[in-house]
Design an enzyme around this catalytic site. Structure first.
Site, short mmCIF file in Angstrom:
data_model
loop_
_atom_site.label_atom_id
_atom_site.label_comp_id
_atom_site.label_asym_id
_atom_site.label_seq_id
_atom_site.Cartn_x
_atom_site.Cartn_y
_atom_site.Cartn_z
N GLU A 73 1.05 -1.26 -0.11
CA GLU A 73 -0.41 0.24 -0.21
C GLU A 73 1.05 1.31 0.31
OE1 GLU A 73 -3.05 0.30 -0.58
OE2 GLU A 73 -3.51 -2.43 -0.27
N LYS B 90 2.99 1.70 -5.11
CA LYS B 90 3.86 0.79 -6.02
C LYS B 90 2.16 0.65 -8.11
CE LYS B 90 4.06 -3.11 -4.71
NZ LYS B 90 3.14 -4.21 -5.50
N THR B 91 1.55 0.18 -7.37
CA THR B 91 0.15 -0.38 -8.66
C THR B 91 0.31 0.93 -9.69
OG1 THR B 91 -0.69 -2.29 -7.12
CG2 THR B 91 -1.26 -1.27 -8.95
N LYS C 269 1.16 -8.86 -13.39
CA LYS C 269 0.90 -8.62 -12.84
C LYS C 269 1.58 -10.32 -12.16
CE LYS C 269 0.22 -8.23 -7.56
NZ LYS C 269 -0.14 -6.69 -6.46
N GLY D 77 4.22 -6.19 -3.05
CA GLY D 77 4.76 -6.01 -1.09
C GLY D 77 5.55 -5.17 -0.96
N PRO E 207 3.56 12.58 -6.49
CA PRO E 207 3.50 12.95 -5.58
C PRO E 207 1.74 11.88 -5.88
CG PRO E 207 3.18 14.23 -7.50
CD PRO E 207 3.83 12.99 -7.87
N ARG E 208 0.69 12.19 -4.66
CA ARG E 208 0.26 11.53 -4.43
C ARG E 208 -1.35 12.46 -5.60
NH1 ARG E 208 -0.05 6.39 -1.86
NH2 ARG E 208 1.50 6.76 -0.48
N LEU E 209 -1.84 11.73 -6.07
CA LEU E 209 -2.98 12.67 -6.80
C LEU E 209 -4.05 12.10 -6.38
CD1 LEU E 209 -1.14 11.78 -9.99
CD2 LEU E 209 -1.06 13.84 -9.55
#
Length: 210
Positions: free
Chosen positions: A14, A17-18, A34, A105, A186-188
């Protein structure tokens, strides 16, 4: 433009990565795979998320070798589901173009009672992008992950950070770990394909993945 496989792994679960794998695969026009999916989130599998976010043709997002129902470490999920993970089914698919392969993970997550993802990465022999958070604790987690990969002879392409900028942590990791600093995603919010493409283009150089 790279034509070799690139493995995307992380320092923990979490961490984004994805999302990074989707951005990289989309920017490269790559195939995405994956190999083992353990559990299905409310928004679907990681492959489904990548298909939505990357802009890739549906045929470029490959089916998992194993899709396990139980949301836990793959070795335990396989046991609970009554499945034996066969290493032969984890051989990298061959394509003329690039392939982005996502682990699960962190690097020492077990695939079986005998092997971790890092062991599988060593078997593949492809370079790894290590995705790391920028929050407190990332120096320890990332340097330990680098040591685990190097102990198995896994080539490290560099570290991709995810989150708000923390200059000292990012610089310290790359200096002490002797790895390339690839950039920071960055977190979007909202997380949408166009915004992800723009953020990747603004913060990473494709030539670093060649």
């Amino acid at each position: 433009m790279t034509t070799r496989p690139i493995i995307v792994t992380g320092t923990d679960t979490e961490i984004g990565k994805t999302v990074f794998a989707a951005a990289l695969a989309g920017a490269l026009g790559a195939h995405y795979w994956k190999p083992v999916q353990a559990g299905v989130e409310d928004d679907g599998t990681d492959a489904m998320r990548v298909a939505r976010l990357s802009g890739l043709p549906r045929g470029h997002v490959l089916d998992e070798a194993y899709r396990l129902a139980t949301p836990c470490s793959p070795h335990l999920a396989a046991e609970i589901d009554g499945v034996t993970i066969d290493a032969a089914r984890l051989a990298l698919p061959a394509f003329d173009g690039p392939l982005v392969v996502e682990g699960a993970g962190g690097v020492l997550v077990p695939i079986s009672r005998r092997e971790t993802y890092a062991d599988q990465f060593a078997r593949w022999g492809a370079p790894v992008v290590l995705v790391a958070r920028t929050v407190l604790g990332t120096i320890n987690h990332t340097l330990l992950s680098i040591e685990a990969l190097r102990a198995r002879g896994v080539p490290i392409l560099g570290v991709a950070f995810v989150g708000e900028p923390v200059e000292d942590s990012e610089a310290t990791i790359c200096a002490m770990g002797g790895v390339k600093r690839l950039g920071r995603l960055p977190r979007l919010d909202p997380l949408e394909p166009a915004a992800l493409r723009a953020a990747f283009a603004a913060n990473f150089r494709l030539e670093d993945f060649a």
